[in-house]
Design an enzyme around this catalytic site. Structure first.
Site, PDB file in Angstrom:
ATOM      1  N   GLU A  95      -7.442  -5.411  27.031  1.00 42.49           N
ATOM      2  CA  GLU A  95      -7.424  -5.926  25.671  1.00 42.49           C
ATOM      3  C   GLU A  95      -6.101  -5.602  24.977  1.00 42.49           C
ATOM      4  O   GLU A  95      -5.485  -4.584  25.243  1.00 42.49           O
ATOM      5  CB  GLU A  95      -8.593  -5.344  24.880  1.00 42.49           C
ATOM      6  CG  GLU A  95      -9.921  -5.791  25.475  1.00 42.49           C
ATOM      7  CD  GLU A  95     -11.123  -5.469  24.601  1.00 42.49           C
ATOM      8  OE1 GLU A  95     -11.851  -6.413  24.268  1.00 42.49           O
ATOM      9  OE2 GLU A  95     -11.334  -4.302  24.253  1.00 42.49           O
ATOM     10  N   CYS A 108      -0.801  -3.795  19.466  1.00 44.45           N
ATOM     11  CA  CYS A 108      -1.338  -2.596  20.092  1.00 44.45           C
ATOM     12  C   CYS A 108      -1.661  -2.980  21.534  1.00 44.45           C
ATOM     13  O   CYS A 108      -2.542  -3.810  21.782  1.00 44.45           O
ATOM     14  CB  CYS A 108      -2.590  -2.155  19.334  1.00 44.45           C
ATOM     15  SG  CYS A 108      -3.403  -0.740  20.082  1.00 44.45           S
ATOM     16  N   CYS A 115      -9.079   4.287  31.847  1.00 45.15           N
ATOM     17  CA  CYS A 115      -8.323   5.508  31.572  1.00 45.15           C
ATOM     18  C   CYS A 115      -8.978   6.660  32.315  1.00 45.15           C
ATOM     19  O   CYS A 115     -10.194   6.728  32.437  1.00 45.15           O
ATOM     20  CB  CYS A 115      -8.326   5.804  30.069  1.00 45.15           C
ATOM     21  SG  CYS A 115      -7.289   7.209  29.600  1.00 45.15           S
ATOM     22  N   CYS A 119     -11.671  11.266  27.256  1.00 41.13           N
ATOM     23  CA  CYS A 119     -11.884  11.918  25.961  1.00 41.13           C
ATOM     24  C   CYS A 119     -13.303  11.584  25.510  1.00 41.13           C
ATOM     25  O   CYS A 119     -13.790  10.471  25.694  1.00 41.13           O
ATOM     26  CB  CYS A 119     -10.850  11.458  24.941  1.00 41.13           C
ATOM     27  SG  CYS A 119      -9.172  11.945  25.427  1.00 41.13           S
ATOM     28  N   CYS A 122     -14.197   8.346  23.276  1.00 39.08           N
ATOM     29  CA  CYS A 122     -13.417   7.122  23.450  1.00 39.08           C
ATOM     30  C   CYS A 122     -14.093   6.182  24.447  1.00 39.08           C
ATOM     31  O   CYS A 122     -14.455   6.593  25.552  1.00 39.08           O
ATOM     32  CB  CYS A 122     -12.019   7.471  23.942  1.00 39.08           C
ATOM     33  SG  CYS A 122     -10.986   6.032  24.268  1.00 39.08           S
ATOM     34  N   LEU A 225      -4.276  14.640  18.994  1.00 44.74           N
ATOM     35  CA  LEU A 225      -4.538  16.071  18.856  1.00 44.74           C
ATOM     36  C   LEU A 225      -6.043  16.372  18.747  1.00 44.74           C
ATOM     37  O   LEU A 225      -6.617  17.052  19.579  1.00 44.74           O
ATOM     38  CB  LEU A 225      -3.785  16.596  17.625  1.00 44.74           C
ATOM     39  CG  LEU A 225      -3.646  18.100  17.494  1.00 44.74           C
ATOM     40  CD1 LEU A 225      -2.935  18.706  18.685  1.00 44.74           C
ATOM     41  CD2 LEU A 225      -2.897  18.436  16.203  1.00 44.74           C
ATOM     42  N   HIS A 226      -6.649  15.902  17.680  1.00 44.10           N
ATOM     43  CA  HIS A 226      -8.110  15.899  17.502  1.00 44.10           C
ATOM     44  C   HIS A 226      -8.801  17.248  17.314  1.00 44.10           C
ATOM     45  O   HIS A 226      -9.993  17.288  17.042  1.00 44.10           O
ATOM     46  CB  HIS A 226      -8.812  15.149  18.640  1.00 44.10           C
ATOM     47  CG  HIS A 226      -8.283  13.776  18.882  1.00 44.10           C
ATOM     48  ND1 HIS A 226      -7.977  12.906  17.864  1.00 44.10           N
ATOM     49  CD2 HIS A 226      -7.997  13.103  20.031  1.00 44.10           C
ATOM     50  CE1 HIS A 226      -7.531  11.771  18.382  1.00 44.10           C
ATOM     51  NE2 HIS A 226      -7.519  11.863  19.683  1.00 44.10           N
ATOM     52  N   ASN A 300     -14.327   5.775  14.834  1.00 42.24           N
ATOM     53  CA  ASN A 300     -14.907   4.438  14.937  1.00 42.24           C
ATOM     54  C   ASN A 300     -16.140   4.536  15.812  1.00 42.24           C
ATOM     55  O   ASN A 300     -16.128   5.228  16.827  1.00 42.24           O
ATOM     56  CB  ASN A 300     -13.901   3.467  15.558  1.00 42.24           C
ATOM     57  CG  ASN A 300     -12.725   3.211  14.627  1.00 42.24           C
ATOM     58  OD1 ASN A 300     -12.892   3.052  13.424  1.00 42.24           O
ATOM     59  ND2 ASN A 300     -11.527   3.198  15.187  1.00 42.24           N
ATOM     60  N   CYS A 343      -9.408   1.848  17.035  1.00 35.76           N
ATOM     61  CA  CYS A 343      -8.989   2.902  17.958  1.00 35.76           C
ATOM     62  C   CYS A 343     -10.171   3.354  18.793  1.00 35.76           C
ATOM     63  O   CYS A 343     -11.238   3.639  18.268  1.00 35.76           O
ATOM     64  CB  CYS A 343      -8.484   4.114  17.180  1.00 35.76           C
ATOM     65  SG  CYS A 343      -7.142   3.752  16.087  1.00 35.76           S
TER      66      CYS A 343
HETATM   67  N1  SAH Z   1      -4.236   7.440  25.820  1.00 37.92           N
HETATM   68  C1  SAH Z   1      -3.387   7.431  24.679  1.00 37.92           C
HETATM   69  C2  SAH Z   1      -3.384   6.081  23.979  1.00 37.92           C
HETATM   70  C3  SAH Z   1      -4.674   5.738  23.260  1.00 37.92           C
HETATM   71  S1  SAH Z   1      -4.350   5.612  21.549  1.00 37.92           S
HETATM   72  C4  SAH Z   1      -3.775   8.555  23.745  1.00 37.92           C
HETATM   73  O1  SAH Z   1      -4.741   9.238  24.028  1.00 37.92           O
HETATM   74  O2  SAH Z   1      -3.080   8.797  22.775  1.00 37.92           O
HETATM   75  C5  SAH Z   1      -5.936   5.517  20.876  1.00 37.92           C
HETATM   76  C6  SAH Z   1      -6.181   6.603  19.849  1.00 37.92           C
HETATM   77  O3  SAH Z   1      -7.509   6.444  19.311  1.00 37.92           O
HETATM   78  C7  SAH Z   1      -6.131   7.981  20.462  1.00 37.92           C
HETATM   79  O4  SAH Z   1      -5.621   8.900  19.549  1.00 37.92           O
HETATM   80  C8  SAH Z   1      -7.605   8.238  20.717  1.00 37.92           C
HETATM   81  O5  SAH Z   1      -7.895   9.583  20.895  1.00 37.92           O
HETATM   82  C9  SAH Z   1      -8.231   7.652  19.462  1.00 37.92           C
HETATM   83  N2  SAH Z   1      -9.653   7.338  19.608  1.00 37.92           N
HETATM   84  C10 SAH Z   1     -10.370   7.250  20.736  1.00 37.92           C
HETATM   85  N3  SAH Z   1     -11.640   6.940  20.474  1.00 37.92           N
HETATM   86  C11 SAH Z   1     -11.743   6.842  19.133  1.00 37.92           C
HETATM   87  C12 SAH Z   1     -12.812   6.532  18.241  1.00 37.92           C
HETATM   88  N4  SAH Z   1     -14.023   6.267  18.697  1.00 37.92           N
HETATM   89  N5  SAH Z   1     -12.548   6.503  16.918  1.00 37.92           N
HETATM   90  C13 SAH Z   1     -11.292   6.758  16.470  1.00 37.92           C
HETATM   91  N6  SAH Z   1     -10.256   7.031  17.251  1.00 37.92           N
HETATM   92  C14 SAH Z   1     -10.467   7.083  18.578  1.00 37.92           C
END
Ligand code: SAH
Length: 360
Positions: A95, A108, A115, A119, A122, A225-226, A300, A343
């Site tokens: 996508e 984007c 992947c 995480c 995600c 980071l998270h 999200n 995201c």
């Molecule tokens: N693999 C790379 C690129 C992905 S960017 C990375 O991890 O940075 C997508 C971003 O959205 C990342 O920061 C990811 O952690 C975040 N993300 C993943 N799931 C999400 C969700 N359910 N709600 C909000 N952000 C999310």
């Protein structure tokens, strides 16, 4: 399994140049072909009017134009976000998202099918890694969006302003293809996209971040980071067990020092998981003194019910603590949620009934 498509978009300028020289073509041809591909954005060799027919055929047959077959395009209700689902030559799907708001038009794009980093919150992470994208497949996502804007964008809004590698996959785990794609998009003889307007987002692959700092490119770097501490980050972003925060922050400082670019930290805010006041204060400590900006992304919705978006008041409180701590911070607007283009929401379509029945 079928191979990913061979395609002319997999070649760098120098590689294309060599190929044409091997075929006995005059040296000016490469520039002409490159312009058709990256300035005129043609989709067929037939359109390359100043290229002799025999060479056009050869480009088509020996290299191939490659194809991202749009299976579905879908726009958010407010039309600001548009998402493409592409089928690749081997049947895999990816996508790509276009976000248009204010004066920015941002693509984007995806770097991998699926992947490997899993995480916790995600959707792409739940797929596992199917394969890396080729440089050509990465480049072509941008070209599709550019073509769309050129044809359908409003006046003065007919070009992308930004590219972010924040779609499916981990760009730094597909380092070679990602960097080649960046260089192709950046090449002044073609699309000439400024490096400063391209951002790679990473889960925190420390060795690749260090390598990137030495590439001499001015790319933006975003770090997912998270969590403010290792214990929580180990759970949310499992690669943290391999590259814990101390190492990650070192690599961040190194990147900022070498490139002079301000880093972006992404912090997905999850109710009762990482949205507490104490966590906000720890985050201030963690980021203080670093050339950086923090992007808070309210979670999200994904299918896992263990993770819920934070309450609005909690988002505000979290942001305020950071602001008062002197950290530059914004709350990322929720875009494209109604079309699962937000995201962490990108993934291959759910299996068809037939595939589900055959699943083990
Ligand atoms: N693999 C790379 C690129 C992905 S960017 C990375 O991890 O940075 C997508 C971003 O959205 C990342 O920061 C990811 O952690 C975040 N993300 C993943 N799931 C999400 C969700 N359910 N709600 C909000 N952000 C999310």
């Amino acid at each position: 399994m079928a191979e990913p498509a061979r395609s002319i978009y997999n070649l760098t300028y120098d590689q294309l140049s060599e190929r044409l020289a091997d075929w006995g073509e005059p040296s000016f041809r490469v520039q002409q072909v490159w312009q058709w591909l990256y300035q005129s954005l043609v989709t067929e060799t037939e359109a390359m009017r100043n290229i002799p027919l025999a060479l056009r055929r050869r480009l088509e047959e020996d290299l191939g134009m490659g194809a991202l077959r749009p299976v579905r395009t879908i726009a958010s209700q407010d039309q600001a976000t548009k998402k493409w689902l592409f089928e690749l030559a081997d049947g895999e799907t990816i996508e790509t998202v276009l976000m248009q708001y204010r004066r920015r038009r941002t693509a984007c794009i995806s770097a991998q099918v699926g992947c490997a980093f899993a995480c916790a919150f995600c959707a792409t992470g739940q797929m596992g890694l199917h394969r890396n994208l080729t440089a050509g497949e990465i480049v072509q996502q941008v070209l599709v969006v550019e073509r769309f804007l050129r044809e359908e964008g409003e006046e003065k809004q007919r070009q992308l302003t930004n590219i972010v590698f924040m779609g499916m996959g981990e760009p730094l785990a597909n380092y070679r293809a990602t960097l080649q794609a960046v260089r192709t998009l950046h090449d002044p003889r073609g699309l000439a996209f400024a490096g400063r307007r391209i951002t790679l987002s990473t889960v925190g692959l420390v060795p690749a971040m260090r390598r990137l700092a030495d590439e001499g490119l001015e790319l933006g770097l975003a770090i997912s980071l998270h969590a403010p501490g290792d214990e929580l980050r180990d759970r949310l972003v499992p690669i943290n067990r391999q590259f814990p925060l101390a190492q990650l922050m070192d690599a961040c400082r190194n990147y900022a020092n070498k490139t002079g670019r301000r880093l972006t930290f992404e912090y997905t805010l999850i109710r009762d998981v990482n949205d507490g006041h104490e966590q906000a204060r720890q985050l201030v400590q963690r980021l203080r003194g670093l050339l950086c900006h923090l992007n808070i992304i309210p979670l999200n919705p994904v299918s896992d019910r263990a993770f819920q978006p934070p309450a609005r008041a909690q988002v505000d409180a979290f942001r305020q603590i950071l602001e008062r701590g002197g950290i530059s911070v914004t709350v990322r607007m929720r875009r494209g949620i109604d079309i699962q283009a937000g995201c962490g929401q990108l993934r291959s379509p759910p299996p068809t009934r037939h595939q589900r029945r055959n699943a083990v």
